[in-house]
Design a protein around this motif. Structure first.
Motif, PDB file in Angstrom:
ATOM      1  N   VAL A  62       3.184   3.830  -8.022  1.00  0.00           N
ATOM      2  CA  VAL A  62       3.088   2.630  -8.868  1.00  0.00           C
ATOM      3  C   VAL A  62       3.572   2.935 -10.284  1.00  0.00           C
ATOM      4  O   VAL A  62       4.304   2.146 -10.902  1.00  0.00           O
ATOM      5  CB  VAL A  62       1.643   2.100  -8.883  1.00  0.00           C
ATOM      6  CG1 VAL A  62       1.504   0.949  -9.881  1.00  0.00           C
ATOM      7  CG2 VAL A  62       1.230   1.648  -7.487  1.00  0.00           C
ATOM      8  N   GLU A  66       6.732   1.253 -12.285  1.00  0.00           N
ATOM      9  CA  GLU A  66       6.576   0.585 -13.584  1.00  0.00           C
ATOM     10  C   GLU A  66       7.475   1.218 -14.639  1.00  0.00           C
ATOM     11  O   GLU A  66       8.083   0.516 -15.452  1.00  0.00           O
ATOM     12  CB  GLU A  66       5.113   0.642 -14.022  1.00  0.00           C
ATOM     13  CG  GLU A  66       4.811  -0.113 -15.299  1.00  0.00           C
ATOM     14  CD  GLU A  66       4.966  -1.624 -15.176  1.00  0.00           C
ATOM     15  OE1 GLU A  66       5.060  -2.298 -16.215  1.00  0.00           O
ATOM     16  OE2 GLU A  66       4.977  -2.134 -14.029  1.00  0.00           O
ATOM     17  N   ALA A 184       5.047  -0.122  -3.319  1.00  0.00           N
ATOM     18  CA  ALA A 184       5.096   0.301  -4.722  1.00  0.00           C
ATOM     19  C   ALA A 184       6.251  -0.352  -5.457  1.00  0.00           C
ATOM     20  O   ALA A 184       6.141  -0.673  -6.645  1.00  0.00           O
ATOM     21  CB  ALA A 184       5.210   1.819  -4.810  1.00  0.00           C
ATOM     22  N   SER A 187       5.088  -3.523  -6.777  1.00  0.00           N
ATOM     23  CA  SER A 187       3.741  -3.453  -7.340  1.00  0.00           C
ATOM     24  C   SER A 187       3.735  -3.798  -8.818  1.00  0.00           C
ATOM     25  O   SER A 187       4.774  -3.913  -9.475  1.00  0.00           O
ATOM     26  CB  SER A 187       3.171  -2.046  -7.158  1.00  0.00           C
ATOM     27  OG  SER A 187       3.917  -1.121  -7.958  1.00  0.00           O
ATOM     28  N   ASP A 191      -2.119  -2.886  -9.370  1.00  0.00           N
ATOM     29  CA  ASP A 191      -2.267  -2.253  -8.058  1.00  0.00           C
ATOM     30  C   ASP A 191      -2.695  -0.801  -8.151  1.00  0.00           C
ATOM     31  O   ASP A 191      -2.897  -0.151  -7.124  1.00  0.00           O
ATOM     32  CB  ASP A 191      -0.946  -2.339  -7.284  1.00  0.00           C
ATOM     33  CG  ASP A 191      -0.566  -3.771  -6.965  1.00  0.00           C
ATOM     34  OD1 ASP A 191      -1.396  -4.477  -6.362  1.00  0.00           O
ATOM     35  OD2 ASP A 191       0.548  -4.199  -7.332  1.00  0.00           O
TER      36      ASP A 191
END
Length: 216
Positions: A62, A66, A184, A187, A191
């Motif tokens: 995750v 990001e 992911a 995500s 999460d």
């Protein structure tokens, strides 16, 4: 960038030969083997699958996603890095992610990476992949595959397991890796979350283990 060049870069960056020192870290596996929690192919596969589905590997995926999205719009991953460090559950996990991330940045400078601003390992990989136009989902797949492979090699040495058992565990984790990477890639930070408490406890106990081979 062509898919072939992206693949080549992922194979380089997440190869066991890439100089991040991954071979020195067991992610608490050494303590789990010491305590008899991992003792054969089946218990090793279950342990790593738990990390991928609801443990530190999932959180790394995750965070990588990001940081990739942040870098894709010109960010530097700093905010994600701060969160990644805060989520390192033990001293050794903190050391593992920071030292490998710094080593990754230094080695990846050959592709134009920034070695002057070290980032936690999954964040460093995510930022580098985005800046080099490597697609997100393949980057997460390669990262999780490397994560699993490293833990398997630690277990092959310590249980000990044969190389064929190690390869069998990796083959059995393919579907889990692909499914987790797909999730992911779509995500958000909402999460994030881990329920692999025993792995965290093993990492804590490894810090004070009298005799050990690995740094974590």
């Amino acid at each position: 960038m062509t898919d072939q060049r992206s693949l080549l870069r992922l194979m380089s960056w997440l190869s066991p030969a890439f100089p991040v020192g991954a071979f020195a870290y067991s992610h608490g596996i050494e303590r789990a083997i010491h305590d008899g929690l991992i003792r054969d192919r089946a218990t090793l596969a279950d342990w790593i699958r738990d990390l991928l589905e609801a443990g530190s590997a999932w959180n790394d995926a995750v965070l990588l996603a990001e940081s990739w999205r942040d870098a894709a719009v010109g960010g530097d991953g700093a905010a994600v890095a701060e969160l990644a460090l805060a989520m390192a559950t033990t001293r050794e996990r903190h050391m593992e992610t920071t030292l490998q991330g710094a080593a990754f940045g230094e080695a990846a400078a050959a592709w134009g990476g920034d070695s002057n601003s070290p980032l936690p390992y999954p964040v460093a990989v995510g930022v580098m992949a985005a800046r080099q136009s490597v697609a997100l989902e393949p980057a997460v797949i390669a990262y999780l595959h490397a994560f699993a492979s490293n833990l398997i090699q630690a277990a092959v040495r310590l249980v000990p397991l044969g190389q064929r058992d190690g390869v069998a565990v990796l083959a059995g984790l393919e579907s889990t890796i692909l499914e987790r990477a797909g999730r992911a890639a779509s995500s958000t930070l909402d999460d994030l979350g881990s329920a692999a408490f025993r792995s965290d406890i093993m990492s804590m106990q490894h810090e004070t283990q009298y005799s050990r081979v690995f740094r974590s």
